[in-house]
Structure formats: structure tokens, C-alpha cells
Design a protein around this motif. Structure first.
Motif, PDB file in Angstrom:
ATOM      1  N   GLU A 146       0.840  -1.189   0.000  1.00 14.44           N
ATOM      2  CA  GLU A 146       0.000   0.000   0.000  1.00 14.44           C
ATOM      3  C   GLU A 146       0.880   1.245   0.000  1.00 14.44           C
ATOM      4  N   ILE A 147       0.304   2.338  -0.432  1.00 16.40           N
ATOM      5  CA  ILE A 147       1.013   3.612  -0.403  1.00 16.40           C
ATOM      6  C   ILE A 147       1.376   3.948   1.043  1.00 16.40           C
ATOM      7  N   ALA A 148       2.615   4.407   1.255  1.00 14.54           N
ATOM      8  CA  ALA A 148       3.026   4.820   2.598  1.00 14.54           C
ATOM      9  C   ALA A 148       2.105   5.928   3.091  1.00 14.54           C
ATOM     10  N   PRO A 149       1.712   5.884   4.389  1.00  9.72           N
ATOM     11  CA  PRO A 149       0.716   6.825   4.919  1.00  9.72           C
ATOM     12  C   PRO A 149       1.017   8.297   4.650  1.00  9.72           C
ATOM     13  N   GLN A 150       2.293   8.700   4.646  1.00  8.29           N
ATOM     14  CA  GLN A 150       2.619  10.110   4.463  1.00  8.29           C
ATOM     15  C   GLN A 150       2.303  10.615   3.055  1.00  8.29           C
ATOM     16  N   TYR A 151       1.999   9.678   2.126  1.00  2.00           N
ATOM     17  CA  TYR A 151       1.697  10.089   0.752  1.00  2.00           C
ATOM     18  C   TYR A 151       0.224   9.898   0.391  1.00  2.00           C
ATOM     19  N   GLU A 152      -0.587   9.502   1.356  1.00  2.00           N
ATOM     20  CA  GLU A 152      -1.996   9.222   1.051  1.00  2.00           C
ATOM     21  C   GLU A 152      -2.735  10.470   0.562  1.00  2.00           C
ATOM     22  N   GLU A 153      -2.485  11.619   1.190  1.00  2.00           N
ATOM     23  CA  GLU A 153      -3.152  12.862   0.753  1.00  2.00           C
ATOM     24  C   GLU A 153      -2.710  13.250  -0.651  1.00  2.00           C
ATOM     25  N   LEU A 154      -1.435  13.054  -0.947  1.00  2.00           N
ATOM     26  CA  LEU A 154      -0.917  13.373  -2.273  1.00  2.00           C
ATOM     27  C   LEU A 154      -1.562  12.489  -3.335  1.00  2.00           C
ATOM     28  N   VAL A 155      -1.695  11.201  -3.042  1.00  2.00           N
ATOM     29  CA  VAL A 155      -2.322  10.283  -3.996  1.00  2.00           C
ATOM     30  C   VAL A 155      -3.788  10.657  -4.201  1.00  2.00           C
ATOM     31  N   ALA A 156      -4.464  11.056  -3.128  1.00  2.00           N
ATOM     32  CA  ALA A 156      -5.862  11.488  -3.249  1.00  2.00           C
ATOM     33  C   ALA A 156      -5.960  12.740  -4.124  1.00  2.00           C
ATOM     34  N   GLU A 157      -5.011  13.663  -3.962  1.00  2.00           N
ATOM     35  CA  GLU A 157      -4.974  14.859  -4.800  1.00  2.00           C
ATOM     36  C   GLU A 157      -4.725  14.468  -6.257  1.00  2.00           C
ATOM     37  N   GLY A 158      -3.811  13.501  -6.460  1.00  2.00           N
ATOM     38  CA  GLY A 158      -3.546  13.012  -7.813  1.00  2.00           C
ATOM     39  C   GLY A 158      -4.774  12.387  -8.452  1.00  2.00           C
ATOM     40  N   ALA A 159      -5.578  11.687  -7.646  1.00  2.00           N
ATOM     41  CA  ALA A 159      -6.798  11.068  -8.164  1.00  2.00           C
ATOM     42  C   ALA A 159      -7.777  12.130  -8.660  1.00  2.00           C
ATOM     43  N   LYS A 160      -7.835  13.255  -7.943  1.00  2.00           N
ATOM     44  CA  LYS A 160      -8.708  14.354  -8.386  1.00  2.00           C
ATOM     45  C   LYS A 160      -8.237  14.889  -9.742  1.00  2.00           C
ATOM     46  N   TRP A 161      -6.906  15.071  -9.874  1.00  2.00           N
ATOM     47  CA  TRP A 161      -6.366  15.576 -11.127  1.00  2.00           C
ATOM     48  C   TRP A 161      -6.556  14.569 -12.263  1.00  2.00           C
ATOM     49  N   PHE A 162      -6.450  13.291 -11.944  1.00  2.00           N
ATOM     50  CA  PHE A 162      -6.671  12.251 -12.963  1.00  2.00           C
ATOM     51  C   PHE A 162      -8.113  12.299 -13.448  1.00  2.00           C
ATOM     52  N   ASP A 163      -9.051  12.436 -12.521  1.00  2.00           N
ATOM     53  CA  ASP A 163     -10.471  12.526 -12.893  1.00  2.00           C
ATOM     54  C   ASP A 163     -10.728  13.765 -13.751  1.00  2.00           C
ATOM     55  N   MET A 164     -10.079  14.883 -13.396  1.00  2.00           N
ATOM     56  CA  MET A 164     -10.231  16.101 -14.190  1.00  2.00           C
ATOM     57  C   MET A 164      -9.706  15.898 -15.604  1.00  2.00           C
ATOM     58  N   ALA A 165      -8.541  15.230 -15.708  1.00  2.00           N
ATOM     59  CA  ALA A 165      -7.919  15.027 -17.025  1.00  2.00           C
ATOM     60  C   ALA A 165      -8.751  14.104 -17.896  1.00  2.00           C
ATOM     61  N   THR A 166      -9.264  13.040 -17.317  1.00  2.00           N
ATOM     62  CA  THR A 166     -10.022  12.067 -18.106  1.00  2.00           C
ATOM     63  C   THR A 166     -11.429  12.551 -18.429  1.00  2.00           C
ATOM     64  N   SER A 167     -11.920  13.540 -17.671  1.00  2.00           N
ATOM     65  CA  SER A 167     -13.232  14.111 -17.968  1.00  2.00           C
ATOM     66  C   SER A 167     -13.110  15.400 -18.776  1.00  2.00           C
ATOM     67  N   GLU A 168     -11.865  15.724 -19.152  1.00  2.00           N
ATOM     68  CA  GLU A 168     -11.568  16.924 -19.937  1.00  2.00           C
ATOM     69  C   GLU A 168     -12.025  18.202 -19.232  1.00  2.00           C
ATOM     70  N   THR A 169     -11.932  18.178 -17.883  1.00  2.00           N
ATOM     71  CA  THR A 169     -12.231  19.378 -17.102  1.00  2.00           C
ATOM     72  C   THR A 169     -10.992  20.259 -17.084  1.00  2.00           C
ATOM     73  N   ALA A 170     -11.138  21.504 -17.475  1.00  2.00           N
ATOM     74  CA  ALA A 170      -9.983  22.393 -17.582  1.00  2.00           C
ATOM     75  C   ALA A 170      -9.575  22.911 -16.206  1.00  2.00           C
ATOM     76  N   ALA A 171      -8.259  22.931 -15.986  1.00  2.00           N
ATOM     77  CA  ALA A 171      -7.709  23.531 -14.773  1.00  2.00           C
ATOM     78  C   ALA A 171      -7.027  24.838 -15.143  1.00  2.00           C
ATOM     79  N   GLY A 172      -7.024  25.791 -14.230  1.00  2.00           N
ATOM     80  CA  GLY A 172      -6.359  27.060 -14.493  1.00  2.00           C
ATOM     81  C   GLY A 172      -4.847  26.903 -14.462  1.00  2.00           C
ATOM     82  N   PHE A 173      -4.144  27.796 -15.152  1.00  2.00           N
ATOM     83  CA  PHE A 173      -2.693  27.699 -15.202  1.00  2.00           C
ATOM     84  C   PHE A 173      -2.072  27.897 -13.820  1.00  2.00           C
ATOM     85  N   SER A 174      -2.683  28.704 -12.971  1.00  2.00           N
ATOM     86  CA  SER A 174      -2.159  28.887 -11.612  1.00  2.00           C
ATOM     87  C   SER A 174      -2.247  27.580 -10.826  1.00  2.00           C
ATOM     88  N   GLU A 175      -3.389  26.892 -10.952  1.00  2.00           N
ATOM     89  CA  GLU A 175      -3.550  25.601 -10.283  1.00  2.00           C
ATOM     90  C   GLU A 175      -2.531  24.590 -10.799  1.00  2.00           C
TER      91      GLU A 175
END
Length: 237
Positions: A146-175
Motif C-alpha cells: 500500500e502507499i506509505a501513509p505520508q503520501y496518502e493525501e498526495l495520492v488522493a490529490e492526484g486522483a482528483k487531477w486524474f479525474d479532471m484530465a479524463t473528464s476533460e475538465t480544464a484547470a487554471g494555469f495557476s492551479e
């Protein structure tokens, strides 16, 4: 080249590993660092305080700890409330290279060329292809990775970005810039200022997209698709 310098105004000299005394943003960059330090009676903006020169990894070069206005460039890091908790500096003509900024324990990943012409190793945080450190959790006598506990929040953040990318949801350049800096920080001692035009000028709209694509596993997904196509072609021949 040489590493970055940091000036913390109105602060006495702090020994290495006195992280709790550093500004919060700086702690997130130097959490695994040791450093040389001097007290500057007169530093950037004529303020007094501590100047830190971070000890580089093997193969890197340490900057000279001290304030030499004509030979250095300093940039103020401004907080949300308008205060300046610290400054980032570098020696003129000797901007840091990846070898000066690497963390002691580099994570595996894929290399991406950034705007300084250098290659940086980008970890993959998407769960299916992750190169983040893994640990073992035992359930019913069976060990599972399993992912080491200290990286769980980062992986969850990555999952949000993955969902945005696969749904073609645009993110701002600052984000996108903020997320790319967060990923770079995993393997290198850099923050928002260090990556910016004022310091290393690492990120552009093009390579920010590439960093995000790599860390979300899209390069691995494409490689897997190509491998499947190759196997299918070989099977048909």
C-alpha cells in the motif's frame, strides 16, 4: 553551479535541523536538509537575520553563506498577509542545477526536460503506476503493498487531477503551476519561488502539462497501449 541561499530576517542563527524555527513554507522545502549559516547584520533590504546555505547532495556545490549584494540575486517570498518571512537567493551566473537540489533519497520516475534545459525526475503518483514508496499492510495473514501513509493525501490529490484530465475538465494555469511545483518538490528542494521566472524559470505552460501528464501515469498508460499493439501485431504475423 551552486545551491540556493535563504535569508530569514529578524532571526538569530539556527543550527541544522532546527526546522521548527523556520517559516512554514521553507520547512516544506528543507525538511530533510542540513545547512551552513551566518548572521548577517545587513542583508537583503537592509534587514538583519540568518543566511542559510543548504548542504548539497553528493555531486552538488554549496553556495557561500553570506550576503554579497553585487554577486547575488535575492527574491522576497511574500506571504498572504503581505509579510516577507524569507528570501531566496542565488549566486549570479551560478544558478542551481538539479544536482544541487536533489533530495538524499530520490524517488523513481520519468525524466522531463524543463525550461532550463535540464532533466528532472518526476515521480508517478497515480495509484496504478505509482513510483512512490510503498509499505506492507497485513490482513488475514497476507501482506499487501500500500502507499506509505505520508503520501496518502498526495495520492488522493492526484486522483482528483486524474479525474479532471479524463473528464476533460480544464484547470487554471495557476492551479497547474502549484501542482507541478508540489510534484517537483518530492525529489528536489524547490518551492514556488525557486521554480519561477525570478529564479530558475523551470516551468512553462507546455512543460507544466507534461509534468502533470507524467505524474498521473499517462506516459505509462501510453507505453502499455503501445506494448499491447506490438504484441497483437506479433501474434497476427
Amino acid at each position: 553551479m551552486s545551491g540556493f541561499l535563504y535569508f530569514v530576517p529578524d532571526t538569530d542563527v539556527l543550527p541544522s535541523k532546527a526546522y521548527d524555527k523556520l517559516p512554514e513554507d521553507l520547512r516544506s522545502i528543507l525538511y530533510d536538509a542540513t545547512w551552513s549559516h551566518v548572521f548577517a547584520q545587513r542583508g537583503p533590504h537592509n534587514k538583519s537575520g540568518m543566511i542559510i546555505s543548504v548542504h548539497p547532495p553528493k555531486g552538488g556545490t554549496e553556495a557561500i553563506a553570506g550576503y554579497y549584494a553585487k554577486n547575488q540575486t535575492w527574491n522576497a517570498v511574500e506571504a498572504d498577509d503581505g509579510s516577507i518571512p524569507y528570501y531566496v537567493g542565488f549566486e549570479n551566473g551560478r544558478r542551481p542545477k538539479p544536482s544541487d537540489l536533489q533530495r538524499p533519497d530520490m524517488m523513481q520516475g520519468h525524466e522531463v526536460k524543463l525550461n532550463d534545459g535540464e532533466l528532472y525526475r518526476i515521480p508517478v503518483i497515480h495509484a496504478a503506476y505509482t513510483t512512490l514508496p510503498l509499505g506492507y499492510r497485513v490482513r488475514k495473514g497476507i501482506p499487501n503493498l500500500e502507499i506509505a501513509p505520508q503520501y496518502e493525501e498526495l495520492v488522493a490529490e492526484g486522483a482528483k487531477w486524474f479525474d479532471m484530465a479524463t473528464s476533460e475538465t480544464a484547470a487554471g494555469f495557476s492551479e497547474m503551476y502549484l501542482f507541478a511545483c508540489l510534484i517537483l518538490r518530492l525529489n528536489y528542494r524547490v518551492g514556488l519561488m525557486e521554480c519561477s521566472l525570478d529564479c530558475l524559470n523551470l516551468l512553462t505552460t507546455d512543460n507544466v502539462s507534461e509534468i502533470i501528464s507524467v505524474t498521473l501515469g499517462f506516459r505509462d498508460i501510453q507505453a502499455e497501449i503501445e506494448a499491447q499493439k506490438k504484441r497483437a501485431t506479433q501474434a497476427d504475423s
